[in-house]
Design an enzyme around this catalytic site. Sequence first.
Site, PDB file in Angstrom:
ATOM      1  CG  LEU A 109      -2.197   0.829   1.170  1.00 14.56           C
ATOM      2  CD1 LEU A 109      -3.065   0.431  -0.019  1.00 14.56           C
ATOM      3  CD2 LEU A 109      -2.979   0.722   2.455  1.00 14.56           C
ATOM      4  CG  ASP A 110       1.194   3.880  -3.408  1.00 10.31           C
ATOM      5  OD1 ASP A 110       0.752   4.907  -2.867  1.00 10.31           O
ATOM      6  OD2 ASP A 110       0.719   3.416  -4.457  1.00 10.31           O
ATOM      7  CB  ILE A 111       4.293   6.801   0.426  1.00 11.58           C
ATOM      8  CG1 ILE A 111       4.453   7.796   1.580  1.00 11.58           C
ATOM      9  CG2 ILE A 111       4.460   7.476  -0.938  1.00 11.58           C
ATOM     10  CD1 ILE A 111       5.862   8.338   1.698  1.00 11.58           C
ATOM     11  CB  SER A 113      -2.406   4.035  -1.338  1.00 13.71           C
ATOM     12  OG  SER A 113      -2.085   4.211  -2.703  1.00 13.71           O
TER      13      SER A 113
END
Length: 242
Positions: A109-111, A113
């Site tokens: 879960l990228d930065i 998101s």
Amino acid sequence: MADMGLCSRREADDWVEKGWVRVNGEVAEMGVMVLPSDRITVDEAAKGVQDQQVTILLHKPMGYVSGQAEDGHTPAVALLNAQSRWNQDHSATRFNFSQLKGLAPCGRLDIDSVGLLVLTQDGRVARQLIGEDSEMEKEYLVRVTYGDVQVNVQERFPAEQLARLCHGLSLDDQPLKPAKVEWQNPEQLRFVLTEGKKRQIRRMCELVGLKVVGLKRIRIGKVVLGNLPAGQWRYLGADESF
């Protein structure tokens, strides 16, 4: 043992080293070949260790990375403490910092998101969610723009491009598995994926001319984010499973 769902491969090696595994009644040695007809038993001590392992559900806010600290950004695990535990978590498990040892995120879960991030000490859970053969559904709400169009994007976005999002795109020279993609409202799409390539949804959208301006994961398998507030966490309940 991992294929049987008893533990992770790492746990299996550890249990064999500790003498907790028997094959046909004999203590197993590392690397022993096992046939489908062989009987594998595991010492109660191993099961006791597993029972103490925790799985944590975190509502990750923006600005945190899922895994190890990188480029000066704080890892999501830094949010886990007694004060940030959701006051509506009904689990009887008491928090202690030893639970952070070996706690690993299951999926990216990228930065930029937000939403549901699962962190676990349990190799069985990790295998179920991110193992090579995992087809666990993950559901996202994705706000998008289309060129200069920021309002009522659904009306302007071609139906054939929506169909491509569902099936027909490739990333890293590999065809993507079929996805469920539909409009949740005129500016927001709902994605359901069964794979998790790096920044997959953002890259899929770029391929059809959409720009992601907000991304939130709301479900993994049968476990939903629900009302868990951003920056807070709870334990996976004893009555819950993915």
